[in-house]
Scaffold this motif. Structure first.
Motif, PDB file in Angstrom:
ATOM      1  N   LYS A 182       0.830  -1.203   0.000  1.00 35.07           N
ATOM      2  CA  LYS A 182       0.000   0.000   0.000  1.00 35.07           C
ATOM      3  C   LYS A 182       0.866   1.255   0.000  1.00 35.07           C
ATOM      4  CE  LYS A 182      -2.858   0.865   3.497  1.00 35.07           C
ATOM      5  NZ  LYS A 182      -4.029   1.285   4.321  1.00 35.07           N
ATOM      6  N   VAL A 183       2.027   1.172   0.670  1.00 32.28           N
ATOM      7  CA  VAL A 183       2.887   2.338   0.844  1.00 32.28           C
ATOM      8  C   VAL A 183       3.863   2.517  -0.316  1.00 32.28           C
ATOM      9  CG1 VAL A 183       4.521   3.457   2.421  1.00 32.28           C
ATOM     10  CG2 VAL A 183       2.680   2.047   3.341  1.00 32.28           C
ATOM     11  N   ILE A 184       4.299   1.417  -0.927  1.00 30.97           N
ATOM     12  CA  ILE A 184       5.316   1.488  -1.985  1.00 30.97           C
ATOM     13  C   ILE A 184       4.914   2.391  -3.150  1.00 30.97           C
ATOM     14  CG2 ILE A 184       6.399   0.095  -3.819  1.00 30.97           C
ATOM     15  CD1 ILE A 184       6.895  -2.050  -1.651  1.00 30.97           C
ATOM     16  N   PRO A 185       3.692   2.285  -3.686  1.00 31.61           N
ATOM     17  CA  PRO A 185       3.333   3.209  -4.778  1.00 31.61           C
ATOM     18  C   PRO A 185       3.429   4.676  -4.358  1.00 31.61           C
ATOM     19  CG  PRO A 185       1.772   1.395  -4.678  1.00 31.61           C
ATOM     20  CD  PRO A 185       2.614   1.300  -3.445  1.00 31.61           C
ATOM     21  N   ALA A 186       3.130   4.974  -3.080  1.00 30.75           N
ATOM     22  CA  ALA A 186       3.248   6.348  -2.572  1.00 30.75           C
ATOM     23  C   ALA A 186       4.718   6.759  -2.465  1.00 30.75           C
ATOM     24  CB  ALA A 186       2.563   6.467  -1.216  1.00 30.75           C
ATOM     25  N   ILE A 187       5.578   5.803  -2.095  1.00 36.40           N
ATOM     26  CA  ILE A 187       7.020   6.081  -2.030  1.00 36.40           C
ATOM     27  C   ILE A 187       7.549   6.398  -3.423  1.00 36.40           C
ATOM     28  CG2 ILE A 187       9.287   5.076  -1.546  1.00 36.40           C
ATOM     29  CD1 ILE A 187       7.891   3.394   0.651  1.00 36.40           C
ATOM     30  N   VAL A 188       7.122   5.602  -4.410  1.00 32.50           N
ATOM     31  CA  VAL A 188       7.554   5.841  -5.798  1.00 32.50           C
ATOM     32  C   VAL A 188       7.150   7.246  -6.234  1.00 32.50           C
ATOM     33  CG1 VAL A 188       7.206   5.119  -8.205  1.00 32.50           C
ATOM     34  CG2 VAL A 188       7.547   3.393  -6.408  1.00 32.50           C
ATOM     35  N   GLN A 189       5.916   7.628  -5.922  1.00 35.54           N
ATOM     36  CA  GLN A 189       5.454   8.966  -6.297  1.00 35.54           C
ATOM     37  C   GLN A 189       6.269  10.040  -5.567  1.00 35.54           C
ATOM     38  OE1 GLN A 189       1.160   9.833  -6.824  1.00 35.54           O
ATOM     39  NE2 GLN A 189       1.426  11.379  -5.232  1.00 35.54           N
ATOM     40  N   GLU A 190       6.566   9.811  -4.301  1.00 33.94           N
ATOM     41  CA  GLU A 190       7.335  10.778  -3.512  1.00 33.94           C
ATOM     42  C   GLU A 190       8.745  10.960  -4.092  1.00 33.94           C
ATOM     43  OE1 GLU A 190       7.224  13.497  -0.422  1.00 33.94           O
ATOM     44  OE2 GLU A 190       5.616  12.062  -0.832  1.00 33.94           O
ATOM     45  N   ILE A 191       9.385   9.851  -4.457  1.00 35.34           N
ATOM     46  CA  ILE A 191      10.721   9.922  -5.053  1.00 35.34           C
ATOM     47  C   ILE A 191      10.665  10.651  -6.384  1.00 35.34           C
ATOM     48  CG2 ILE A 191      12.614   8.565  -6.048  1.00 35.34           C
ATOM     49  CD1 ILE A 191      11.906   6.364  -4.005  1.00 35.34           C
ATOM     50  N   SER A 192       9.668  10.300  -7.191  1.00 33.57           N
ATOM     51  CA  SER A 192       9.518  10.921  -8.511  1.00 33.57           C
ATOM     52  C   SER A 192       9.320  12.428  -8.390  1.00 33.57           C
ATOM     53  CB  SER A 192       8.334  10.284  -9.244  1.00 33.57           C
ATOM     54  OG  SER A 192       8.139  10.877 -10.507  1.00 33.57           O
ATOM     55  N   ASN A 193       8.423  12.835  -7.490  1.00 36.23           N
ATOM     56  CA  ASN A 193       8.183  14.268  -7.289  1.00 36.23           C
ATOM     57  C   ASN A 193       9.434  14.969  -6.782  1.00 36.23           C
ATOM     58  OD1 ASN A 193       5.552  13.886  -8.090  1.00 36.23           O
ATOM     59  ND2 ASN A 193       4.691  13.930  -6.034  1.00 36.23           N
ATOM     60  N   GLY A 194      10.153  14.293  -5.869  1.00 39.50           N
ATOM     61  CA  GLY A 194      11.380  14.874  -5.335  1.00 39.50           C
ATOM     62  C   GLY A 194      12.429  15.073  -6.400  1.00 39.50           C
ATOM     63  N   ASN A 195      12.540  14.102  -7.299  1.00 39.85           N
ATOM     64  CA  ASN A 195      13.495  14.234  -8.414  1.00 39.85           C
ATOM     65  C   ASN A 195      13.167  15.439  -9.274  1.00 39.85           C
ATOM     66  OD1 ASN A 195      15.059  12.015  -7.781  1.00 39.85           O
ATOM     67  ND2 ASN A 195      14.096  10.649  -9.270  1.00 39.85           N
ATOM     68  N   TYR A 196      11.858  15.646  -9.474  1.00 36.23           N
ATOM     69  CA  TYR A 196      11.412  16.696 -10.397  1.00 36.23           C
ATOM     70  C   TYR A 196      11.460  18.084  -9.767  1.00 36.23           C
ATOM     71  CZ  TYR A 196       8.356  19.270 -13.591  1.00 36.23           C
ATOM     72  OH  TYR A 196       7.840  20.198 -14.459  1.00 36.23           O
ATOM     73  N   ILE A 197      11.085  18.163  -8.471  1.00 35.49           N
ATOM     74  CA  ILE A 197      10.884  19.469  -7.847  1.00 35.49           C
ATOM     75  C   ILE A 197      12.149  20.036  -7.208  1.00 35.49           C
ATOM     76  CG2 ILE A 197       9.619  20.694  -6.022  1.00 35.49           C
ATOM     77  CD1 ILE A 197       7.343  18.650  -6.484  1.00 35.49           C
ATOM     78  N   CYS A 198      12.826  19.183  -6.402  1.00 38.11           N
ATOM     79  CA  CYS A 198      13.778  19.833  -5.510  1.00 38.11           C
ATOM     80  C   CYS A 198      15.049  19.096  -5.210  1.00 38.11           C
ATOM     81  CB  CYS A 198      13.093  20.118  -4.166  1.00 38.11           C
ATOM     82  SG  CYS A 198      12.633  18.598  -3.286  1.00 38.11           S
ATOM     83  N   CYS A 199      14.977  17.767  -5.125  1.00 35.59           N
ATOM     84  CA  CYS A 199      15.870  17.115  -4.178  1.00 35.59           C
ATOM     85  C   CYS A 199      17.089  16.467  -4.824  1.00 35.59           C
ATOM     86  CB  CYS A 199      15.096  16.064  -3.394  1.00 35.59           C
ATOM     87  SG  CYS A 199      13.601  16.741  -2.632  1.00 35.59           S
ATOM     88  N   LYS A 200      18.162  16.563  -4.089  1.00 40.60           N
ATOM     89  CA  LYS A 200      19.400  15.912  -4.490  1.00 40.60           C
ATOM     90  C   LYS A 200      19.860  15.024  -3.345  1.00 40.60           C
ATOM     91  CE  LYS A 200      20.892  19.392  -7.806  1.00 40.60           C
ATOM     92  NZ  LYS A 200      21.953  20.304  -8.236  1.00 40.60           N
ATOM     93  N   PRO A 201      20.543  13.905  -3.649  1.00 40.55           N
ATOM     94  CA  PRO A 201      20.864  13.483  -5.010  1.00 40.55           C
ATOM     95  C   PRO A 201      19.644  12.968  -5.767  1.00 40.55           C
ATOM     96  CG  PRO A 201      21.500  11.792  -3.452  1.00 40.55           C
ATOM     97  CD  PRO A 201      21.064  12.963  -2.630  1.00 40.55           C
ATOM     98  N   GLN A 202      19.689  13.061  -7.076  1.00 40.28           N
ATOM     99  CA  GLN A 202      18.648  12.478  -7.904  1.00 40.28           C
ATOM    100  C   GLN A 202      18.693  10.959  -7.758  1.00 40.28           C
ATOM    101  OE1 GLN A 202      16.510  14.230 -10.671  1.00 40.28           O
ATOM    102  NE2 GLN A 202      16.737  15.560  -8.894  1.00 40.28           N
ATOM    103  N   ILE A 203      17.545  10.343  -7.754  1.00 42.76           N
ATOM    104  CA  ILE A 203      17.455   8.885  -7.671  1.00 42.76           C
ATOM    105  C   ILE A 203      17.043   8.365  -9.039  1.00 42.76           C
ATOM    106  CG2 ILE A 203      16.252   6.945  -6.585  1.00 42.76           C
ATOM    107  CD1 ILE A 203      15.942   8.677  -4.078  1.00 42.76           C
ATOM    108  N   ASN A 204      17.800   7.398  -9.554  1.00 43.81           N
ATOM    109  CA  ASN A 204      17.560   6.870 -10.899  1.00 43.81           C
ATOM    110  C   ASN A 204      16.395   5.869 -10.867  1.00 43.81           C
ATOM    111  OD1 ASN A 204      17.780   6.192 -13.597  1.00 43.81           O
ATOM    112  ND2 ASN A 204      19.612   4.948 -13.326  1.00 43.81           N
ATOM    113  N   LEU A 205      15.211   6.400 -10.528  1.00 44.52           N
ATOM    114  CA  LEU A 205      14.014   5.581 -10.305  1.00 44.52           C
ATOM    115  C   LEU A 205      13.521   4.952 -11.604  1.00 44.52           C
ATOM    116  CD1 LEU A 205      11.717   4.713  -8.347  1.00 44.52           C
ATOM    117  CD2 LEU A 205      10.578   6.875  -8.925  1.00 44.52           C
ATOM    118  N   GLN A 206      13.329   3.627 -11.567  1.00 45.52           N
ATOM    119  CA  GLN A 206      12.852   2.905 -12.747  1.00 45.52           C
ATOM    120  C   GLN A 206      11.513   2.205 -12.527  1.00 45.52           C
ATOM    121  OE1 GLN A 206      14.582   2.960 -15.813  1.00 45.52           O
ATOM    122  NE2 GLN A 206      15.680   4.554 -14.684  1.00 45.52           N
ATOM    123  N   GLY A 207      11.212   1.833 -11.269  1.00 43.27           N
ATOM    124  CA  GLY A 207       9.953   1.128 -11.066  1.00 43.27           C
ATOM    125  C   GLY A 207       9.859   0.493  -9.696  1.00 43.27           C
TER     126      GLY A 207
END
Length: 435
Positions: A182-207
């Protein structure tokens, strides 16, 4: 002036060294395992939250193949409150307990042949705080929540990568099972948003990878009745009566609907002797060495041994009794359904593998198939068997949103019931091959 410049440069150097210092300890051997470990293990804490008051404990196992290029995974066990050590020794890690009657000494650990670390680097993370060896320095800390956990895991990962910069470019995946689904899809979204908006280091999120995942719990539980009928655990007559009286809603029944309540009670009587996590296994006392679940006690004996805690570099006094699954860990379940997160992650193009042991009645494949169908994505690889050594290991279907669904034949709620088959499935999927 020169002295001031020197001091500033020295301070900057110290800060750089602190940032890139090891966040953990390299573990060469473990109590219960004979000889040096045949893989590279690091354990430690990463601080998150205000003043880094939440100390998240992890076990990091390097890939046994090519750690510099192989994927990096974070593994989360469910509960909430179940330690990721459970994944490491019971599901997809390089160690397992030798199942034998406990005699008071440190339980014996042996190597496995099916570890996902053959092809991937894995961080086994204890979360939320209070789980496993993770702890908070603040005795008045807020109760964790689903959405809060997503933010904490995202912060953990960025802090961990800042101290392990050699993994910046590795393809990254979030993985886990049961409640963490239940939490993992929310984590993926959080990482994705963080990569796009603000945060470093960038995470090479694939899935992401989820096994028998809690998705929309009321609906997941509702699917137990059609599953039980399909497995021959309840009669046709009872099933038809349940459908007619309850309208598919079996868990949040109107108190005035006495007929439905009575039929649900009849259902529970029929399945009360069934081991829900694997319906073909016997239901028996955990304390009996002949029972499958006895192996879970071995991790409790092991992790509560003083020599083990010293070896793992657990902070003294940070944890009382360790439990594999501590259901006293409170967590606000503020994500009712993770379906919107799945949809959003699909739109962004992330790959996903959804696994269902087809004999699990806790989170039946029936319910998982239903929410996947509700996403309304077209099928690009229709339902077919996937094979291991010319034998059917399960069935699979792939959708246009890069989501692959796969059942594991005669398996239960977690990967541990068919670890070899699940390992083969994972290796194929992570390398981009069809199952």
């Amino acid at each position: 002036m020169a002295s001031l410049i020197f001091k500033l440069l020295f301070l900057q150097l110290v800060l750089v060294l602190i940032q890139h210092a090891y966040s953990g300890s390299i573990i060469r051997s473990l109590p219960g395992f004979e000889g040096p470990l045949p893989f590279e293990l690091e354990t430690g804490y990463i601080g998150v939250g205000e003043a880094e008051e939440d100390q998240m404990f992890y076990y990091f196992v390097k890939s046994e193949s090519n750690p510099i290029e192989d994927p990096l995974l974070v593994w989360l066990t469910g509960g909430p409150g179940c330690s990721s050590f459970s994944g490491l020794v019971y599901e997809n890690g390089p160690l397992a307990f030798k199942v034998e009657t406990y005699n008071g000494s440190v339980p014996t650990l042996v190597s496995t042949t099916y570890s996902w670390t053959k092809v991937a680097n894995i961080i086994y993370l204890d979360q939320p705080v209070g789980t496993g060896f993770s702890y908070s320095r603040n005795p008045l800390a807020d109760i964790p929540s689903d959405t809060g956990s997503a933010k904490r895991v995202n912060e953990f990962l960025r802090n961990w990568l800042a101290k392990h910069p050699e993994y910046f470019s590795n393809p990254f995946y979030v993985a886990g099972n049961s409640y963490s689904g239940k939490v993992i899809p929310a984590i993926v979204q959080e990482i994705s948003n963080g990569n796009y908006i603000c945060c470093k280091p960038q995470i090479n999120l694939q899935g992401y990878v989820i096994g028998n995942p809690v998705t929309y719990y009321d609906h997941d539980k509702d699917s137990r009745i059609p599953f039980a009928h399909g497995m021959g655990l309840i009669s046709d007559e009872l099933f038809e009566s349940l459908k007619r009286s309850c309208g598919g809603n079996y868990n949040t029944v109107d108190p005035l609907n006495t007929e439905c309540l009575k039929l649900v009670e009849d259902y529970h009587k029929c399945v009360s002797g069934i081991y829900e996590e694997l319906v073909i296994a016997p239901k028996c006392e955990t304390t009996s060495p002949d029972c499958y679940t006895y192996r879970y006690l071995l991790s409790n004996y092991w992790a509560n041994n003083k020599s083990v805690r010293r070896a793992l570099k657990v902070v003294k006094g940070s944890k009382g009794k360790w439990e594999r699954c501590d259901y006293a860990v409170h967590c606000k379940k503020d994500i009712i359904s993770s379906i919107p997160y799945h949809m959003n992650n699909s739109i962004k193009g992330y790959r996903s593998l959804v696994i269902s042991g087809d004999h699990d009645m806790t989170i039946p494949f029936v319910g998982t198939q239903a929410w996947i169908s509700s996403l309304n994505y077209s099928v690009i690889d229709k339902w077919r068997p996937w094979m291991v050594l010319d034998q059917v290991a399960g069935y699979t279907k792939t959708y246009a949103n890069k989501m692959t669904f796969a059942t594991v034949k005669a398996s239960g709620h977690t990967l541990e019931y068919k670890p070899e088959e699940c390992s083969i499935m994972f290796k194929r999927w992570i390398s981009g091959q069809p199952l």
